[in-house]
Motif scaffolding. Structure first.
Motif, mmCIF file in Angstrom:
data_model
loop_
_atom_site.group_PDB
_atom_site.id
_atom_site.type_symbol
_atom_site.label_atom_id
_atom_site.label_comp_id
_atom_site.label_asym_id
_atom_site.label_seq_id
_atom_site.Cartn_x
_atom_site.Cartn_y
_atom_site.Cartn_z
ATOM 1 N N ASP A 271 -6.238 -1.855 -0.486
ATOM 2 C CA ASP A 271 -7.082 -1.096 -1.417
ATOM 3 C C ASP A 271 -8.413 -1.794 -1.674
ATOM 4 O OD1 ASP A 271 -5.420 1.171 -2.005
ATOM 5 O OD2 ASP A 271 -4.138 -0.156 -3.195
ATOM 6 N N GLU B 222 -6.837 1.590 5.251
ATOM 7 C CA GLU B 222 -5.665 2.448 5.206
ATOM 8 C C GLU B 222 -4.786 2.060 6.384
ATOM 9 O OE1 GLU B 222 -4.363 7.112 5.262
ATOM 10 O OE2 GLU B 222 -6.351 6.574 4.538
ATOM 11 N N TYR C 211 0.838 -1.195 0.000
ATOM 12 C CA TYR C 211 0.000 0.000 0.000
ATOM 13 C C TYR C 211 0.878 1.252 0.000
ATOM 14 C CZ TYR C 211 -3.551 3.329 1.701
ATOM 15 O OH TYR C 211 -4.403 4.401 1.845
ATOM 16 N N LYS D 290 -3.012 -5.991 -3.624
ATOM 17 C CA LYS D 290 -3.765 -4.751 -3.329
ATOM 18 C C LYS D 290 -4.753 -4.980 -2.185
ATOM 19 C CE LYS D 290 -1.986 -2.618 -6.955
ATOM 20 N NZ LYS D 290 -0.628 -2.204 -6.740
ATOM 21 N N ARG E 13 1.909 4.211 -3.559
ATOM 22 C CA ARG E 13 1.520 5.615 -3.581
ATOM 23 C C ARG E 13 2.677 6.576 -3.855
ATOM 24 N NH1 ARG E 13 -2.234 2.692 -2.159
ATOM 25 N NH2 ARG E 13 -4.368 3.425 -1.837
#
Length: 164
Positions: free
Chosen positions: A150, A155, A25, A147, A29
């Motif tokens: 996601d 989070e 995660y 993922k 980003r």
């Protein structure tokens, strides 16, 4: 270094830093990261599964494969970030080591950079136990692990420590 279908250059870095869900995660980003996937590497068993890796008999670490555009970011930036998203001083190598801190380098430049970053940490009193291991086969984890945060609207609440 290879080419993507769009003609952009790409490079790969492989990091292990505990549970791979939150690390994937975090890396996904970062600017310049093209893709990430979680999987297993550094062990002695072909085609491991989450179940067998958790059984602590395969020698594999849970890892994140980070594919990135070297014109937008570099291995040094990713490796510094790696040291910020986990505590490299906690020794998790015992009992199978699936959560150990490791960098699986793909070339001598990655090895040299990782070695220097570890030395820099140690100079500042941080006893990094991060292993440096030449990358071997990266076995992608099962689809349900890709993922993970996601797809579940999670989070991670990992702490980030500025070390560089």
């Amino acid at each position: 270094m290879g080419k993507t279908t769009s003609g952009k250059k790409k490079s790969v870095a492989i990091f292990a830093a505990g549970c791979f869900w939150s690390k994937e995660y975090a890396f996904s980003r970062l600017p310049g990261v093209i893709s990430t996937r979680v999987g297993y590497t550094g062990g002695h068993t072909d085609d491991p599964s989450y179940h067998t890796v958790c059984g602590k008999l395969t020698g594999h670490a849970e890892a994140v494969e980070v594919t990135f555009d070297p014109e937008q970011t570099d291995f040094t930036t990713l490796a510094k970030y790696f040291f910020e998203i986990h505590d490299p001083s906690i020794d998790r190598r015992a009992k199978g080591g699936q959560y150990r801190s490791a960098i699986f380098y793909t070339d001598e430049e990655q090895f040299r950079i990782a070695q220097q970053l570890i030395a820099d940490l140690q100079t500042r009193g941080i006893e990094a136990v991060t292993e440096l291991q030449e990358a071997t086969t990266f076995w992608p984890a099962e689809a349900r692990h890709q993922k993970y945060c996601d797809t579940r609207g999670m989070e991670p609440t990992d702490r980030y420590t500025k070390r560089f």
